[in-house]
Design an enzyme around this catalytic site. Structure first.
Site, mmCIF file in Angstrom:
data_model
loop_
_atom_site.group_PDB
_atom_site.id
_atom_site.type_symbol
_atom_site.label_atom_id
_atom_site.label_comp_id
_atom_site.label_asym_id
_atom_site.label_seq_id
_atom_site.Cartn_x
_atom_site.Cartn_y
_atom_site.Cartn_z
ATOM 1 N N CYS A 1 0.806 -1.234 0.000
ATOM 2 C CA CYS A 1 0.000 0.000 0.000
ATOM 3 C C CYS A 1 0.843 1.290 0.000
ATOM 4 C CB CYS A 1 -0.977 -0.045 1.164
ATOM 5 S SG CYS A 1 -2.372 1.060 0.899
ATOM 6 N N HIS B 1 -3.342 -5.490 2.619
ATOM 7 C CA HIS B 1 -2.967 -5.561 4.033
ATOM 8 C C HIS B 1 -3.575 -6.846 4.568
ATOM 9 C CE1 HIS B 1 -1.598 -1.370 4.522
ATOM 10 N NE2 HIS B 1 -2.603 -1.003 3.761
HETATM 11 N N1 GLN Z 1 -1.690 6.964 1.949
HETATM 12 C C1 GLN Z 1 -2.108 5.938 1.107
HETATM 13 C C2 GLN Z 1 -3.555 5.987 0.655
HETATM 14 O O1 GLN Z 1 -4.455 6.314 1.416
HETATM 15 C C3 GLN Z 1 -1.728 4.605 1.699
HETATM 16 C C4 GLN Z 1 -2.640 4.083 2.763
HETATM 17 C C5 GLN Z 1 -2.257 2.719 3.231
HETATM 18 O O2 GLN Z 1 -1.078 2.372 3.276
HETATM 19 N N2 GLN Z 1 -3.240 1.928 3.624
HETATM 20 O O3 GLN Z 1 -3.771 5.718 -0.495
#
Ligand code: GLN
Length: 241
Positions: A94, A193
């Protein structure tokens, strides 16, 4: 055998159980009698030598954490790209996945540079987040072919690389193309995740084997009893597939 894992920015990039990925790699390697060394690499003076890493993990984080990591990791970007090209194994989730790309446009339209280690872009969906369980059919040579996880991101990624898989349920890289993640050599970027590896032990083993193959003359890992993990994996597919 020995496996050196470098956990990149564990204090800044650690959303939704991402640290569980490193624990999973350690346990699955140790259960096979492999000695595991974990080195944390963060924005302080005590940086381990990246050349010593066999397997690198970078988790997800907020836009703010991504910027802190960006500033610190910038001076290592050429080295890291060199390691990726030398077939080192990398899993980036992510925020970490977005950060290693060329650019990230946040929800206010600010163009934040990415580390530009790989050539893909991410753009925020103007505050509309993609949240939920996700199931993909992987392009990797793994059994089962499915990978399950949980996604929560505002950014949408657009890439010309081979994806990690086709989306069966959920979103993945963006709202349009039903592709999830990126595969380049032994680099895997993904929005999953969960953490991803305990839910997908076959993917964890894929990474461990690739990392060990770079150092040792081996073709396979000793099997472990994965019946509980696979049951959880299948239950996810039943519930959300
Ligand atoms: N900042 C990023 C987004 O919201 C990553 C978020 C995350 O790692 N879950 O797209």
């Amino acid at each position: 055998m020995e496996l050196n894992i470098i956990h990149l920015y564990p204090d800044l990039l650690n959303l939704y159980g991402d640290t569980g990925n490193v624990k999973c790699l350690k346990k699955r390697a140790e259960d096979r009698g492999i000695k595991v060394n974990i080195y944390n690499f963060s924005d302080d003076e005590n940086k381990p030598d990246l050349d010593n890493g066999d397997l690198f993990f970078m988790g997800g984080g907020s836009d703010r954490s991504q910027q802190l990591v960006y500033k610190d990791f910038l001076k290592y970007k050429n080295k890291f790209r060199e390691l990726i090209d030398k077939q080192k194994v990398v899993l980036a989730v992510c925020g970490g996945y977005q950060l290693l790309g060329a650019e990230y446009i946040d929800k206010d339209g600010n163009e934040l540079p990415g580390l530009n280690i790989l050539d893909y872009d991410s753009k925020s969906g103007k505050g509309k987040r993609i949240i939920g369980n996700i199931i993909i059919e992987s392009t990797l040579d793994i059994t089962p072919k499915t990978i399950v996880g949980f996604e929560n991101h505002g950014g949408r990624t657009y890439s010309k690389y081979e994806p990690l898989g086709d989306v069966l349920s959920g979103y993945g890289n963006n709202d349009n193309d039903k592709k999830e993640g990126v595969v380049y050599k032994n680099f895997i970027g993904t929005y999953l995740h969960g953490p991803i590896l305990p839910k997908n032990p076959h993917l964890a083993d894929y990474l461990i084997l690739k990392a060990l193959k770079n150092k040792y003359d081996i073709d396979s890992l000793d099997p472990l009893d994965d019946s509980i993990e696979i049951k959880a994996h299948q239950k996810t597919i039943k519930l959300y597939g």
